[in-house]
Design an enzyme around this catalytic site. Structure first.
Site, mmCIF file in Angstrom:
data_model
loop_
_atom_site.group_PDB
_atom_site.id
_atom_site.type_symbol
_atom_site.label_atom_id
_atom_site.label_comp_id
_atom_site.label_asym_id
_atom_site.label_seq_id
_atom_site.Cartn_x
_atom_site.Cartn_y
_atom_site.Cartn_z
ATOM 1 N N SER A 120 0.653 -1.061 -0.198
ATOM 2 C CA SER A 120 0.114 0.198 0.187
ATOM 3 C C SER A 120 0.779 1.202 0.024
ATOM 4 O O SER A 120 0.303 2.286 -0.711
ATOM 5 C CB SER A 120 -0.881 0.030 0.866
ATOM 6 O OG SER A 120 -1.757 -0.929 1.389
ATOM 7 N N TYR A 220 -9.763 3.675 6.630
ATOM 8 C CA TYR A 220 -8.215 3.532 5.861
ATOM 9 C C TYR A 220 -9.488 2.017 4.208
ATOM 10 O O TYR A 220 -9.768 1.487 5.128
ATOM 11 C CB TYR A 220 -7.571 3.664 6.353
ATOM 12 C CG TYR A 220 -6.395 3.002 5.167
ATOM 13 C CD1 TYR A 220 -5.257 3.560 4.842
ATOM 14 C CD2 TYR A 220 -6.257 1.478 5.630
ATOM 15 C CE1 TYR A 220 -4.561 3.220 4.160
ATOM 16 C CE2 TYR A 220 -4.859 1.116 4.411
ATOM 17 C CZ TYR A 220 -4.459 2.238 3.681
ATOM 18 O OH TYR A 220 -3.259 1.262 3.166
ATOM 19 N N THR A 369 2.402 3.469 5.349
ATOM 20 C CA THR A 369 2.983 2.173 5.781
ATOM 21 C C THR A 369 2.258 0.989 4.446
ATOM 22 O O THR A 369 1.853 1.427 3.512
ATOM 23 C CB THR A 369 2.229 1.242 6.903
ATOM 24 O OG1 THR A 369 1.084 1.350 6.933
ATOM 25 C CG2 THR A 369 3.283 2.422 7.939
ATOM 26 N N GLY A 370 3.097 -0.594 3.966
ATOM 27 C CA GLY A 370 2.158 -1.291 3.673
ATOM 28 C C GLY A 370 2.783 -2.852 3.001
ATOM 29 O O GLY A 370 3.335 -2.895 3.961
#
Length: 416
Positions: A120, A220, A369-370
């Protein structure tokens, strides 16, 4: 020091789509709130439990770089991850560290400059391209996306603006664990599956919208960025990967960052990603899932390249001032399911891509962040770029599922 929770051996540490393909977790992997990732359903965004401080009236001083805490955070990742790398940059201190092994078969050390999948974090690149198009008057942020992409969303939906896609206030529903395989064996068996953005959006909109009035709350999720990527492709006539490459990667000379459309491999030095099929997740049933279908979360980069990207972005090299302000503006609305324990204390904490987190010591950072299966990563920086953090680790139970590691490394970098 006040503890906080963030919304996913050999140890060394040194101070100093095909078009529109998507790996199953892709952009749908959950927010680490400042940084929390859930393992139950990678497509669902979970509210975070995190910093509970108010931004100080005057800008607080950064704490002295805590090399011991950083090294402990990196070394502590070995319990549930096969590898980790982290990099702290900026005039307020520099540090690099690695732990674990890049390959469990050969025992190869983790390369500090290794490449990793972004998951992401790709949203930051997509959001930047959309805001560039806005600066070029190719798209209006307040205009309903339905006018640009007729037929993509159900006819009965209310107007949803482009801005609401980017700042997570669209209310669009998300994919669930029932839409795509999320169990360990399912991940292994389906990691090369091909799903177009249109297919993913069509699956998501079968579920109820998250809230009735777009713009009234924040939550989100990934669906809004699937639609944003479709918008980029409609406006430019080219894949969003090509636009990212030509607009960001090439101008910034990010030589080790790629936005692959079909290549399932990771070029160059890298730590392998694994998933553990053993019931106890004791690393006895590791399956190498490094190779997987690229797509929305399939970008690949390094710590140095992400640091360069963050620096250029924050300094205005990629966006004019109005669009950069847009990216950093957090809407003044409630966060769906939020509480006093999350970064916004029940209010929104995401801008048009990045999240905003304030630590108990008063330091505020922005970043993203991902996660994709086998890889969890993040990048954060103070607005003045005096301290920047990029990290990546390789969890063995899926993507973005170890908040302990994330908590420790981000707190060690900014909150000590």
């Amino acid at each position: 020091m006040t503890s906080q929770t963030f919304p996913t051996d050999h140890t060394t540490a040194t101070v100093r789509s095909r078009r529109k393909r998507l790996p199953l977790p892709g952009l749908a992997c959950m927010a680490l709130t400042a940084v929390v990732l859930s393992t139950a359903a990678p497509a669902l965004a979970a509210p975070a439990a995190s910093p509970a401080a108010v931004v100080a009236a005057s800008k607080p001083d950064l704490p002295k770089l805590n090399a011991a805490a950083l090294q402990a955070a990196v070394e502590g990742s070995s319990v549930s991850a096969t590898a980790m790398l982290a990099r702290v940059s900026g005039p307020a201190g520099q540090w690099t560290g690695t732990s674990g092994v890049a390959d469990v078969t050969t025992g190869e050390a983790v390369p500090a400059d290794g490449r990793f999948r972004l998951g992401s974090v790709t949203k930051m690149f997509i959001g930047t391209v959309v805001l560039q198009l806005a600066a070029e008057d190719q798209v209006e942020l307040d205009r309903p996306v339905q006018e640009y992409l007729p037929g993509v969303l159900p006819a009965e939906y209310p107007p949803i603006s482009v801005r609401q896609l980017l700042d997570y206030t669209s209310g669009l529903p998300e994919l669930t664990a029932g839409d795509l395989p999320t169990d360990p064996q399912g991940i292994v068996d389906h990691r090369f599956d091909d799903h177009t953005f249109g297919e993913l959006v069509a699956m998501a909109v079968k579920h109820p919208r998250l809230f009735d009035r777009p713009g009234s709350m924040q939550s989100y999720g990934a669906t809004g960025y699937y639609v944003a990527a479709l918008l980029v492709e409609k406006l430019t006539g080219r894949s969003y990967q090509r636009e990212i490459t030509d607009r960001i990667l090439l101008p910034l000379n990010l030589r080790h960052t790629t936005a692959p459309e079909t290549d399932t491999t990771i070029p160059g030095p890298h730590a392998h990603g694994y998933i553990d099929l053993s019931p106890a997740h004791d690393k006895t049933g590791l399956v190498d899932i490094t190779e997987q279908n690229p797509g929305a979360g399939g970008m690949i980069s390094t710590g140095a390249d992400l640091d360069r990207f963050l620096t250029a972005l924050f300094r205005g090299r990629l966006l004019p001032p109005p669009q950069l302000d847009e990216m950093f503006t957090v809407p003044n609305v409630p966060y769906l399911g939020g509480s006093d324990q999350d970064p916004g204390h029940g209010r929104a904490f995401y801008g048009a891509g990045p999240m905003r987190v304030t630590f108990p010591n008063g330091v505020t950072v922005r970043g993203k962040t991902g996660s994709t299966f086998g890889y969890t990563d993040g990048m954060f920086a103070t607005r003045d770029l005096k301290r920047r953090l990029v990290y990546s680790f390789n969890p063995v139970t899926g993507g973005g599922n170890d908040r302990r590691i994330v908590n420790q490394i981000i707190t060690a970098a900014f909150g000590s």
